[in-house]
Design an enzyme around this catalytic site. Structure first.
Site, short mmCIF file in Angstrom:
data_model
loop_
_atom_site.label_atom_id
_atom_site.label_comp_id
_atom_site.label_asym_id
_atom_site.label_seq_id
_atom_site.Cartn_x
_atom_site.Cartn_y
_atom_site.Cartn_z
N LEU A 39 40.25 39.86 47.93
CA LEU A 39 40.44 40.01 46.49
C LEU A 39 40.59 41.50 46.12
O LEU A 39 41.50 41.88 45.39
CB LEU A 39 39.22 39.41 45.76
N ARG A 60 -1.58 48.86 63.25
CA ARG A 60 -1.60 50.33 63.20
C ARG A 60 -2.93 50.85 62.65
O ARG A 60 -3.35 50.47 61.55
CB ARG A 60 -0.44 50.80 62.30
N GLU A 102 30.39 40.98 46.75
CA GLU A 102 30.48 39.78 45.91
C GLU A 102 29.96 40.05 44.49
O GLU A 102 29.36 39.19 43.84
CB GLU A 102 29.81 38.58 46.58
N THR A 142 28.76 43.81 42.26
CA THR A 142 27.61 44.75 42.24
C THR A 142 26.52 44.22 41.31
O THR A 142 26.76 43.32 40.49
CB THR A 142 28.06 46.12 41.70
N1 CAA Z 1 34.33 30.56 36.95
C1 CAA Z 1 35.46 30.15 36.31
N2 CAA Z 1 36.12 30.94 35.44
C2 CAA Z 1 35.62 32.17 35.21
C3 CAA Z 1 34.46 32.66 35.83
C4 CAA Z 1 33.82 31.79 36.72
N3 CAA Z 1 32.71 32.18 37.37
N4 CAA Z 1 34.23 33.92 35.41
C5 CAA Z 1 35.21 34.22 34.55
N5 CAA Z 1 36.04 33.16 34.43
C6 CAA Z 1 37.20 33.04 33.57
C7 CAA Z 1 36.84 33.36 32.13
O1 CAA Z 1 36.31 32.22 31.46
C8 CAA Z 1 38.16 33.79 31.55
O2 CAA Z 1 38.95 32.68 31.23
P1 CAA Z 1 39.27 32.28 29.69
O3 CAA Z 1 40.02 33.45 29.12
O4 CAA Z 1 40.07 31.03 29.81
O5 CAA Z 1 37.91 32.07 29.04
C9 CAA Z 1 38.83 34.49 32.74
O6 CAA Z 1 38.19 34.01 33.92
C10 CAA Z 1 38.71 35.99 32.67
O7 CAA Z 1 37.34 36.29 32.62
P2 CAA Z 1 36.78 37.62 31.97
O8 CAA Z 1 37.45 37.83 30.64
O9 CAA Z 1 35.30 37.54 31.98
O10 CAA Z 1 37.33 38.72 32.99
P3 CAA Z 1 36.95 40.25 33.12
O11 CAA Z 1 38.13 40.93 33.70
O12 CAA Z 1 36.37 40.77 31.85
O13 CAA Z 1 35.76 40.35 34.19
C11 CAA Z 1 34.26 39.95 35.95
C12 CAA Z 1 35.27 39.38 34.94
C13 CAA Z 1 33.06 39.02 35.89
C14 CAA Z 1 33.82 41.36 35.70
C15 CAA Z 1 35.00 39.84 37.30
O14 CAA Z 1 36.08 40.72 37.36
C16 CAA Z 1 34.08 40.06 38.47
O15 CAA Z 1 33.33 39.17 38.88
N6 CAA Z 1 34.16 41.27 39.12
C17 CAA Z 1 33.49 41.51 40.36
C18 CAA Z 1 34.42 41.15 41.50
C19 CAA Z 1 33.70 40.87 42.77
O16 CAA Z 1 32.67 40.21 42.79
N7 CAA Z 1 34.29 41.32 43.87
C20 CAA Z 1 33.78 41.03 45.15
C21 CAA Z 1 34.93 40.71 46.07
S1 CAA Z 1 34.60 39.74 47.48
C22 CAA Z 1 33.68 40.72 48.47
O17 CAA Z 1 32.69 41.22 48.06
C23 CAA Z 1 34.11 41.00 49.85
C24 CAA Z 1 33.71 40.02 50.85
O18 CAA Z 1 34.52 39.74 51.71
C25 CAA Z 1 32.34 39.46 50.90
#
Ligand code: CAA
Length: 380
Positions: free
Chosen positions: A126, A269, A364, A366
């Site tokens: 992602l 200890r 996943e 912060t």
């Molecule tokens: N389930 C379903 N839909 C969801 C949701 C969820 N958990 N969270 C948000 N949505 C939907 C919202 O309802 C919205 O839809 P509608 O407009 O229809 O209501 C849409 O998605 C957009 O949501 P937001 O407006 O809340 O979006 P945003 O841009 O403001 O931010 C955020 C959302 C929560 C900050 C998100 O960007 C986020 O979680 N960021 C962190 C990303 C992350 O966790 N990255 C880790 C990557 S994986 C990793 O770590 C590597 C690995 O390999 C382990």
């Protein structure tokens, strides 16, 4: 009804995971961390035990367990080697779950069976250099070309990026449409145009692999699209909502390992003529650590149970991750402190806990993103 009793199946899984960790993870854990050596053999064995597709229905060659059972197993694996539990977590709760929830029958046949039985390994891609927390701000673009998509862009921090066979990938299919322009895909390793970056040198979970993925005119068939165009962000978020419960369980396992090591050391200890466990200063640390660990476990089990009951669990999943990861960081730091000079030395194995714990507050989502998810839910 609130019930903290494990079923006989859950007890069996807990015991199996604990024995596996003792027998197959504990030997060599320091060396794998030191050499940043991927736990190939251990992942293969976890697959044979059914631990790589724990929540996948049996009809798709998974183990068919619920999320509560999954987090119980995760705690045990993570208590001994966080890096291995990271590989397991991504395959289970991000990749397999995504196919269970959104894959077509054909995709499940082609990919889910082998991912769930552990014969293939999955990655979830992602993030990009400019879009970590702000996940929808991605640039990687999939251009439709007849019955294919042509992908160009760079992804980073891809866990299992090197050792995986299958990558679930999120790209833009429409520029300027914000999160509504994002689409999910599956890309097989070896597809021309997909190349894998170097293994990142990390602070912790060093035995797991993390790398960049480069897409240069990478052509994939339309049938590799998961869900519809524009549905990708919600697919990504749903997977992360469940994934965060697994990360919380990882953090819990690590915190428990820190407590166990601290108790053992506090009883052995001696300083100033008595064991250090006889000092109030150490007792206070142990008491707080144990209390926070139990609180973390209850938050995790609650989130897992809500998910199993098909209820909304997003706020509870973020709460579990936020609390468990900070518990892990604190427990690991306190554990090193209790061990004093020995704790700072690699051979005691506790400095690794401190380095490993940190990632649970970052990947996943912060801690700050978990707070944002919780606060938005409270205020909506
Ligand atoms: N389930 C379903 N839909 C969801 C949701 C969820 N958990 N969270 C948000 N949505 C939907 C919202 O309802 C919205 O839809 P509608 O407009 O229809 O209501 C849409 O998605 C957009 O949501 P937001 O407006 O809340 O979006 P945003 O841009 O403001 O931010 C955020 C959302 C929560 C900050 C998100 O960007 C986020 O979680 N960021 C962190 C990303 C992350 O966790 N990255 C880790 C990557 S994986 C990793 O770590 C590597 C690995 O390999 C382990």
């Amino acid at each position: 009804m609130i019930d903290f009793t494990l079923t006989s199946d859950q007890e069996l899984i807990q015991q199996t995971a604990r024995e596996f960790a003792r027998e197959h993870l504990a030997p060599g854990v320091i060396e794998r961390d030191d050499k940043a050596e991927f736990p190939n053999e251990q992942i293969k064995l976890l697959g044979e035990l059914g631990f790589m597709g724990m929540m996948v229905p049996e009809e798709w060659d998974g183990a068919g367990f619920d999320t509560v059972t999954y987090v119980i197993a995760m705690e045990e694996i993570a208590a001994v080697e966080l890096a291995t539990s990271t590989v397991m977590s991504v395959n289970n709760s991000l990749v397999c779950q995504l196919f269970v929830d959104y894959g077509t029958e054909k995709q499940k046949e082609k990919y889910l069976r082998s991912l769930a039985s552990g014969t293939k390994l999955g990655a979830y891609s992602l993030s990009e250099p400019q879009s970590g927390s702000d996940a929808s701000n991605m640039r990687t673009f999939a251009q439709k070309d007849g019955d294919h998509y042509v992908i160009n862009g760079t992804k980073n921090w891809v866990t299992n990026g090197i050792n995986s066979d299958i990558v679930t990938l999120f790209c833009l299919t429409e520029k300027g449409a914000g999160y509504k322009g994002i689409t999910a895909f599956v890309v097989e390793k070896g597809t021309p145009g997909l190349s894998v970056g170097k293994k990142e040198d990390k602070l912790g979970i060093r035995a797991s692999d993390t790398c960049e993925l480069y897409f240069e005119n990478c052509r994939i068939p339309v049938e590799n699209r998961i869900g519809e165009e524009g549905q990708g962000f919600k697919i990504a978020m749903k997977a992360l909502g469940g994934g965060r419960i697994g990360i919380a369980a990882q953090a819990l396992g690590l915190a428990r390992a820190a407590l166990d090591a601290s108790i053992t050391y506090a009883k052995e200890r001696k300083q100033f003529g008595k064991t250090i466990g006889e000092f109030g200063a150490i007792q206070n640390i142990l008491a707080n650590m144990a209390t926070e660990i139990d609180a973390a476990r209850f938050l995790i089990w609650r989130a897992a149970k809500l998910k199993d009951e098909g209820k909304n669990y997003i706020r509870e999943s973020s709460m579990a991750k936020l609390f468990a990861s900070s518990t892990a960081m604190k427990a690991a730091t306190d554990c090193v402190q209790i061990h004093g000079g020995y704790g700072y030395m690699q051979e005691y194995g506790v400095e690794r806990l401190m380095r490993d714990a940190k990632i649970t507050q970052i990947y996943e989502g912060t801690s700050e993103i978990q707070q944002l998810v919780i606060a938005r839910d409270l205020l909506q």
